[in-house]
Every structure is written in structure tokens, then in C-alpha cells.
Design a protein around this motif. Structure first.
Motif, PDB file in Angstrom:
ATOM      1  N   LYS A 121       0.824  -1.212   0.000  1.00 27.96           N
ATOM      2  CA  LYS A 121       0.000   0.000   0.000  1.00 27.96           C
ATOM      3  C   LYS A 121       0.857   1.259   0.000  1.00 27.96           C
ATOM      4  N   SER A 122       2.058   1.159   0.584  1.00 30.72           N
ATOM      5  CA  SER A 122       2.878   2.376   0.665  1.00 30.72           C
ATOM      6  C   SER A 122       3.634   2.645  -0.636  1.00 30.72           C
ATOM      7  N   CYS A 162       2.854   0.933  -4.368  1.00 31.74           N
ATOM      8  CA  CYS A 162       2.212   0.910  -5.685  1.00 31.74           C
ATOM      9  C   CYS A 162       0.703   0.700  -5.658  1.00 31.74           C
ATOM     10  N   HIS A 183      -3.063   1.379  -5.257  1.00 28.69           N
ATOM     11  CA  HIS A 183      -3.976   2.518  -5.091  1.00 28.69           C
ATOM     12  C   HIS A 183      -5.371   2.102  -5.564  1.00 28.69           C
ATOM     13  N   TYR A 184      -6.365   2.883  -5.185  1.00 27.97           N
ATOM     14  CA  TYR A 184      -7.729   2.544  -5.585  1.00 27.97           C
ATOM     15  C   TYR A 184      -8.003   3.090  -6.980  1.00 27.97           C
ATOM     16  N   ASN A 185      -8.533   2.235  -7.850  1.00 25.84           N
ATOM     17  CA  ASN A 185      -8.892   2.729  -9.180  1.00 25.84           C
ATOM     18  C   ASN A 185     -10.285   3.348  -9.122  1.00 25.84           C
ATOM     19  N   LEU A 230      -8.569  -2.049  -5.268  1.00 28.60           N
ATOM     20  CA  LEU A 230      -7.164  -1.804  -4.979  1.00 28.60           C
ATOM     21  C   LEU A 230      -6.324  -2.458  -6.077  1.00 28.60           C
ATOM     22  N   CYS A 265      -2.456  -2.347  -8.559  1.00 24.15           N
ATOM     23  CA  CYS A 265      -1.057  -1.917  -8.604  1.00 24.15           C
ATOM     24  C   CYS A 265      -0.899  -0.877  -9.706  1.00 24.15           C
ATOM     25  N   LYS A 266      -0.301   0.272  -9.381  1.00 24.68           N
ATOM     26  CA  LYS A 266      -0.174   1.303 -10.419  1.00 24.68           C
ATOM     27  C   LYS A 266       0.866   0.911 -11.459  1.00 24.68           C
TER      28      LYS A 266
END
Ligand SMILES: [Zn+2]
Length: 256
Positions: A78-79, A81, A83-85, A90, A92-93
Motif C-alpha cells: 500500500k505504501s 504501488c 492505489h484505488y482505481n 485496490l 497496482c499502479k
């Protein structure tokens, strides 16, 4: 590139290029061996294999496997890559896990992928991995939308553009308030306005991210640009006078 990619022969070249330079797979490094092989955090301090050594190729292969194990296995947290789309999921960017492929692939529509048997091993360039022992990422640019995205991303990254503009108005408002209370000593409206501009600029600079290289260049007095030419000021009126003195016949021409 688009025309060439329609031929099987050119696509074969690209596949060979991917196999040599853009990897996401090491023979024998599957999910099980990644779990059981130790992570070597000090690998980055080691020398690359000696090209004159008798076992250079074997040493390179061994180094590649260890660097990939230690540097190229992506872990989503979470710290970093995750993030919520826009659907509230949740993700991975960096878009891990990545698509698996038994072989290097490219088609005439410029879709491509390296061979990948472990979904969390990120693309890498073997020459960079073996020489520098660090994490790296590499893409094939095929003059498509991917290339546009990569150019945009790299330019952003290198020029350290200011990411957020939403606090600019607040900073300006703060500068204005300060200015109204601290500009009585100036009689002239022009001077007061000049000071306001200076203070606003100062407030923005103060909040702006600068690259280490840029700061260092300023501190050392190296300036922030390099010119390939020297420039001199050219005063048109002087040049005109000189031309007219040399060629008095020009006096009567209309374009003067
Ligand atoms: Zn991730």
C-alpha cells in the motif's frame, strides 16, 4: 516501423532483440525457487564478472539470476504501488501481476511482450542488471501510444515538473496579505507592485521541488544552461548608420 512490422522477417528480428535485451524470465527461476532463494541486499556493491575470465558467460548467467531474484521481483504494498482505481478496487499502479508468455512476442499491431513465467518479475535489461546489479525497467518503443506515454513520463521525471498547482492560489493570497501589511514604506505604486510580484515569485519558488543537480549548479555558480554559441548585442540603429555611411546610395531606398 509500422510498415516493417507487417513482415514476419522483421518481427523475427524484433523477437531476437527482445530475447537479448528485454527480459522478464530466467530459466529455473519460478515462483517456488524465488521463495526459497535468499534475497541478497549487498549485491549492488559487487563487481561485474571479468570479461577476460574463462567462465565469463556462466558467471554472467549466475549474476543475472541473483540480481533478478533480489531486485526484479515486484511486491505490491500500500505504501508503494497499490492505489484505488475509479471502481474502488485496490490495484497496482505498475500493473502487476504482468501477463505470462511462453516466448517473446510481437504482432503487427505493435503489441509485444517478453517471455515471462513468473507474474511478478519486472522487465529488465540483462546487460544493465549484470553490470550495475540494480533494479531496472526497460520497454520496447514501437512508435505507438506506449512510446508517447514513455516520452511524457520520462520528460516529467527528468525535468521535475511541479506536480500540484492547486496550492498556488493559496500561496498567492498569503503573499498578498503579507504584502499589504509590509509595504507601507514604499511611496511609489510601481515599487509596491514590483515588490508584490517579487514576493509572489518567492513564495512559489519556496514551495517548488528542485532537482539536486539544479540546486548544486546554482550553489556552485555554474548557471542553469549551456550555450553552444556566444551571443553579442546587435544595435540596429548603429548598424544602419554604419551601412549608410558605407553605401550612401542606400539612403534613397524606401525600406529604410
Ligand atoms: Zn505493485
Amino acid at each position: 516501423m509500422h510498415e516493417f512490422l507487417k513482415t514476419e522477417e522483421f518481427r523475427d528480428h524484433i523477437r531476437a532483440y527482445i530475447k537479448q535485451n528485454i527480459r522478464a524470465h530466467v530459466d529455473g527461476l519460478d515462483e517456488e525457487t524465488v521463495r526459497t532463494t535468499p534475497h541478497e541486499s549487498k549485491l549492488g556493491y559487487s563487481c561485474p564478472p571479468n570479461p577476460d575470465g574463462a567462465d565469463w558467460e556462466a558467471e554472467c548467467a549466475d549474476k543475472e539470476r541473483r540480481v533478478v531474484r533480489s531486485q526484479q521481483v515486484h511486491t505490491c504494498t500500500k505504501s508503494t504501488c497499490l492505489h484505488y482505481n475509479k471502481h474502488g478496487r485496490l490495484v497496482c499502479k505498475r500493473r502487476a501481476p504482468w501477463e505470462l508468455s511462453d516466448t517473446e512476442y510481437i504482432d503487427e499491431n505493435r503489441n509485444w511482450k517478453p517471455k515471462r513465467t513468473h507474474p511478478y518479475i519486472n522487465n529488465y535489461c540483462p546487460a544493465i542488471s549484470v553490470s550495475l546489479c540494480c533494479n531496472n525497467d526497460i520497454k520496447l518503443l514501437t512508435n505507438g501510444v506506449d512510446m508517447k506515454h514513455a516520452s511524457w513520463y520520462l520528460t516529467d521525471y527528468q525535468t521535475k515538473k511541479q506536480n500540484k498547482n492547486n496550492n498556488v492560489s493559496a500561496l498567492m493570497a498569503q503573499s498578498l496579505m503579507y504584502h499589504e501589511q509590509h509595504s507601507d514604506h514604499l511611496e511609489s505604486v510601481l515599487d509596491r507592485n514590483r515588490l508584490l510580484l517579487f514576493r509572489c515569485q518567492h513564495a512559489l519558488n519556496h514551495e517548488m521541488e528542485l532537482s539536486g543537480q539544479q540546486v548544486m549548479a546554482y550553489l556552485m555558480g555554474w548557471g542553469d544552461h549551456i550555450c553552444s554559441h556566444r551571443y553579442v548585442s546587435l544595435y540596429w540603429s548603429g548598424l544602419r548608420r554604419s551601412l549608410l555611411a558605407t553605401f550612401p546610395g542606400l539612403q534613397s531606398k524606401k525600406f529604410w
